[in-house]
Design a protein around this motif. Sequence first.
Motif, PDB file in Angstrom:
ATOM      1  N   GLY A   1       0.828  -1.211   0.000  1.00 42.09           N
ATOM      2  CA  GLY A   1       0.000   0.000   0.000  1.00 42.09           C
ATOM      3  C   GLY A   1       0.864   1.263   0.000  1.00 42.09           C
ATOM      4  O   GLY A   1       0.544   2.247  -0.685  1.00 42.09           O
ATOM      5  N   TYR A   2       1.950   1.206   0.732  1.00 41.82           N
ATOM      6  CA  TYR A   2       2.876   2.360   0.843  1.00 41.82           C
ATOM      7  C   TYR A   2       3.387   2.756  -0.549  1.00 41.82           C
ATOM      8  O   TYR A   2       3.329   3.931  -0.937  1.00 41.82           O
ATOM      9  CB  TYR A   2       4.017   1.942   1.774  1.00 41.82           C
ATOM     10  N   TYR A   3       3.875   1.771  -1.310  1.00 42.36           N
ATOM     11  CA  TYR A   3       4.438   2.101  -2.628  1.00 42.36           C
ATOM     12  C   TYR A   3       3.341   2.309  -3.676  1.00 42.36           C
ATOM     13  O   TYR A   3       3.548   3.034  -4.647  1.00 42.36           O
ATOM     14  CB  TYR A   3       5.458   1.041  -3.066  1.00 42.36           C
ATOM     15  N   HIS A   4       2.178   1.687  -3.453  1.00 41.79           N
ATOM     16  CA  HIS A   4       1.051   1.950  -4.356  1.00 41.79           C
ATOM     17  C   HIS A   4       0.694   3.439  -4.287  1.00 41.79           C
ATOM     18  O   HIS A   4       0.501   4.097  -5.315  1.00 41.79           O
ATOM     19  CB  HIS A   4      -0.140   1.070  -3.969  1.00 41.79           C
ATOM     20  N   CYS A   5       0.621   3.965  -3.064  1.00 45.76           N
ATOM     21  CA  CYS A   5       0.275   5.381  -2.886  1.00 45.76           C
ATOM     22  C   CYS A   5       1.316   6.292  -3.526  1.00 45.76           C
ATOM     23  O   CYS A   5       1.002   7.397  -3.960  1.00 45.76           O
ATOM     24  CB  CYS A   5       0.153   5.728  -1.403  1.00 45.76           C
ATOM     25  N   LYS A   6       2.556   5.853  -3.572  1.00 43.23           N
ATOM     26  CA  LYS A   6       3.610   6.680  -4.176  1.00 43.23           C
ATOM     27  C   LYS A   6       3.646   6.536  -5.702  1.00 43.23           C
ATOM     28  O   LYS A   6       4.420   7.207  -6.376  1.00 43.23           O
ATOM     29  CB  LYS A   6       4.980   6.282  -3.600  1.00 43.23           C
ATOM     30  N   GLY A   7       2.854   5.591  -6.213  1.00 43.78           N
ATOM     31  CA  GLY A   7       2.771   5.423  -7.674  1.00 43.78           C
ATOM     32  C   GLY A   7       3.901   4.619  -8.278  1.00 43.78           C
ATOM     33  O   GLY A   7       4.051   4.572  -9.503  1.00 43.78           O
ATOM     34  N   THR A   8       4.707   3.952  -7.435  1.00 48.57           N
ATOM     35  CA  THR A   8       5.852   3.204  -7.996  1.00 48.57           C
ATOM     36  C   THR A   8       5.599   1.701  -8.054  1.00 48.57           C
ATOM     37  O   THR A   8       6.405   0.968  -8.620  1.00 48.57           O
ATOM     38  CB  THR A   8       7.133   3.434  -7.145  1.00 48.57           C
ATOM     39  N   LEU A   9       4.502   1.230  -7.446  1.00 54.19           N
ATOM     40  CA  LEU A   9       4.289  -0.224  -7.330  1.00 54.19           C
ATOM     41  C   LEU A   9       3.742  -0.839  -8.611  1.00 54.19           C
ATOM     42  O   LEU A   9       2.825  -0.310  -9.217  1.00 54.19           O
ATOM     43  CB  LEU A   9       3.304  -0.530  -6.194  1.00 54.19           C
ATOM     44  N   ARG A  10       4.323  -1.982  -9.004  1.00 57.39           N
ATOM     45  CA  ARG A  10       3.746  -2.828 -10.061  1.00 57.39           C
ATOM     46  C   ARG A  10       3.724  -4.246  -9.523  1.00 57.39           C
ATOM     47  O   ARG A  10       4.742  -4.716  -8.998  1.00 57.39           O
ATOM     48  CB  ARG A  10       4.616  -2.765 -11.332  1.00 57.39           C
ATOM     49  N   SER A  11       2.585  -4.908  -9.609  1.00 54.82           N
ATOM     50  CA  SER A  11       2.469  -6.277  -9.096  1.00 54.82           C
ATOM     51  C   SER A  11       2.422  -7.250 -10.259  1.00 54.82           C
ATOM     52  O   SER A  11       1.709  -7.009 -11.233  1.00 54.82           O
ATOM     53  CB  SER A  11       1.195  -6.424  -8.260  1.00 54.82           C
ATOM     54  N   ILE A  12       3.176  -8.348 -10.142  1.00 55.76           N
ATOM     55  CA  ILE A  12       3.166  -9.341 -11.225  1.00 55.76           C
ATOM     56  C   ILE A  12       2.953 -10.744 -10.650  1.00 55.76           C
ATOM     57  O   ILE A  12       3.155 -10.977  -9.455  1.00 55.76           O
ATOM     58  CB  ILE A  12       4.457  -9.300 -12.076  1.00 55.76           C
ATOM     59  N   ASP A  13       2.583 -11.658 -11.547  1.00 56.44           N
ATOM     60  CA  ASP A  13       2.351 -13.052 -11.160  1.00 56.44           C
ATOM     61  C   ASP A  13       3.701 -13.751 -10.990  1.00 56.44           C
ATOM     62  O   ASP A  13       4.365 -14.046 -11.986  1.00 56.44           O
ATOM     63  CB  ASP A  13       1.506 -13.728 -12.251  1.00 56.44           C
ATOM     64  N   GLY A  14       4.058 -14.024  -9.751  1.00 55.13           N
ATOM     65  CA  GLY A  14       5.338 -14.697  -9.474  1.00 55.13           C
ATOM     66  C   GLY A  14       5.215 -16.211  -9.559  1.00 55.13           C
ATOM     67  O   GLY A  14       6.179 -16.918  -9.284  1.00 55.13           O
ATOM     68  N   MET A  15       4.003 -16.713  -9.903  1.00 60.40           N
ATOM     69  CA  MET A  15       3.815 -18.175  -9.996  1.00 60.40           C
ATOM     70  C   MET A  15       4.067 -18.679 -11.415  1.00 60.40           C
ATOM     71  O   MET A  15       4.096 -19.886 -11.651  1.00 60.40           O
ATOM     72  CB  MET A  15       2.405 -18.546  -9.563  1.00 60.40           C
ATOM     73  N   ALA A  16       4.233 -17.755 -12.347  1.00 58.68           N
ATOM     74  CA  ALA A  16       4.541 -18.158 -13.722  1.00 58.68           C
ATOM     75  C   ALA A  16       5.951 -18.756 -13.770  1.00 58.68           C
ATOM     76  O   ALA A  16       6.739 -18.556 -12.833  1.00 58.68           O
ATOM     77  CB  ALA A  16       4.453 -16.923 -14.620  1.00 58.68           C
ATOM     78  N   PRO A  17       6.297 -19.484 -14.853  1.00 62.31           N
ATOM     79  CA  PRO A  17       7.657 -20.008 -14.964  1.00 62.31           C
ATOM     80  C   PRO A  17       8.700 -18.876 -14.880  1.00 62.31           C
ATOM     81  O   PRO A  17       8.395 -17.727 -15.222  1.00 62.31           O
ATOM     82  CB  PRO A  17       7.666 -20.660 -16.351  1.00 62.31           C
ATOM     83  N   ILE A  18       9.910 -19.225 -14.435  1.00 58.86           N
ATOM     84  CA  ILE A  18      10.950 -18.222 -14.151  1.00 58.86           C
ATOM     85  C   ILE A  18      11.175 -17.284 -15.348  1.00 58.86           C
ATOM     86  O   ILE A  18      11.255 -16.066 -15.182  1.00 58.86           O
ATOM     87  CB  ILE A  18      12.261 -18.931 -13.733  1.00 58.86           C
ATOM     88  N   ASP A  19      11.268 -17.839 -16.560  1.00 59.39           N
ATOM     89  CA  ASP A  19      11.511 -16.991 -17.748  1.00 59.39           C
ATOM     90  C   ASP A  19      10.374 -15.999 -17.966  1.00 59.39           C
ATOM     91  O   ASP A  19      10.608 -14.862 -18.377  1.00 59.39           O
ATOM     92  CB  ASP A  19      11.640 -17.854 -19.023  1.00 59.39           C
ATOM     93  N   GLU A  20       9.148 -16.448 -17.707  1.00 54.69           N
ATOM     94  CA  GLU A  20       8.001 -15.543 -17.911  1.00 54.69           C
ATOM     95  C   GLU A  20       8.002 -14.412 -16.884  1.00 54.69           C
ATOM     96  O   GLU A  20       7.645 -13.276 -17.190  1.00 54.69           O
ATOM     97  CB  GLU A  20       6.676 -16.311 -17.816  1.00 54.69           C
ATOM     98  N   VAL A  21       8.397 -14.749 -15.647  1.00 54.71           N
ATOM     99  CA  VAL A  21       8.474 -13.698 -14.615  1.00 54.71           C
ATOM    100  C   VAL A  21       9.539 -12.680 -15.029  1.00 54.71           C
ATOM    101  O   VAL A  21       9.323 -11.460 -14.942  1.00 54.71           O
ATOM    102  CB  VAL A  21       8.806 -14.310 -13.229  1.00 54.71           C
ATOM    103  N   THR A  22      10.673 -13.170 -15.527  1.00 58.58           N
ATOM    104  CA  THR A  22      11.738 -12.253 -15.982  1.00 58.58           C
ATOM    105  C   THR A  22      11.196 -11.342 -17.077  1.00 58.58           C
ATOM    106  O   THR A  22      11.442 -10.131 -17.076  1.00 58.58           O
ATOM    107  CB  THR A  22      12.946 -13.048 -16.533  1.00 58.58           C
ATOM    108  N   GLU A  23      10.443 -11.910 -18.012  1.00 54.26           N
ATOM    109  CA  GLU A  23       9.903 -11.109 -19.120  1.00 54.26           C
ATOM    110  C   GLU A  23       8.908 -10.065 -18.598  1.00 54.26           C
ATOM    111  O   GLU A  23       8.922  -8.919 -19.064  1.00 54.26           O
ATOM    112  CB  GLU A  23       9.250 -12.036 -20.158  1.00 54.26           C
TER     113      GLU A  23
END
Length: 215
Positions: free
Chosen positions: A185-207
């Motif tokens: 929430g702290y970084y969301h309010c600052k506008g810097t947060l991006r959330s991604i699916d960390g359950m995808a395969p390692i290469d997809e997370v990197t992409e």
Amino acid sequence: MKLILLGPPGAGKGTQAQRLIDRHGIPQLSTGDMLRAAVAAETEVGVKAKAIMDAGNLVPDEVVNAIVAERLAADDCSSGFILDGYPRTLKQADSLEALLDVRGQHLDHVIELKVDDDVLVKRVSGRFSCAKCGTVYHDEDRRPKNEGVCDNCGSTEFKRRPDDNAETMRSRLRAYYKETSPLVGYYHCKGTLRSIDGMAPIDEVTESIEQILRG
Ligand code: AP5
Ligand code: ZN
């Protein structure tokens, strides 16, 4: 590029940071690695931190903030860095912001890796790493290509972390949800947060991370 990888234990912060170092030529600042080095060297900080880490609790803010302040002052951090496992509390986030302000720097991205708890427990309990270069592996998902030989450096020595067991993992997850998850929430309010699916395969997370970095 100044980046935070945020996420619970086992989310893949270290795995992704290793890849970003190679691709972007900026250092990884892992407070976990720094504290483990202090424990191994039996420094004053290390001796105090060992029992706390073995129990899966957080090392006091002032100790970790001081370590990070010293590391960020090094020349190799002037053009960028990847923070892995820091900040982990709101006090640490405030300390980081003050530190960057003094240096006239700001964070470009805070990337949250989202992974379900049952997957985290499975990942952490199968984890091992190269004793020489730190490359991270997993018993089931990611073994060295040549069994018993590190893909990256050729070493045949591997190690496991003392806090990678089911009981300590429960404490680490509790600490994450109580102390660290408010940073979303702290970084969301600052506008810097991006959330991604960390359950995808390692290469997809990197992409997914690279897409965010490309803007
Ligand atoms: P720390 O070393 O930071 O550990 P952590 O946050 O618990 O994170 P991990 O290193 O366990 O996980 P990770 O997200 O890096 O996952 P990894 O890439 O290895 O902290 C340890 C302790 O130090 C803390 O408990 C605390 O006591 C202390 N500490 C540290 N920083 C502190 C701070 N700021 N303040 C206070 N105390 C602090 O991946 C895990 C496994 O999953 C690997 O086997 C990997 O191969 C596999 N994997 C990764 N990604 C994927 C994927 N996409 N698909 C399948 N498998 C994957
Ligand atoms: Zn290695």
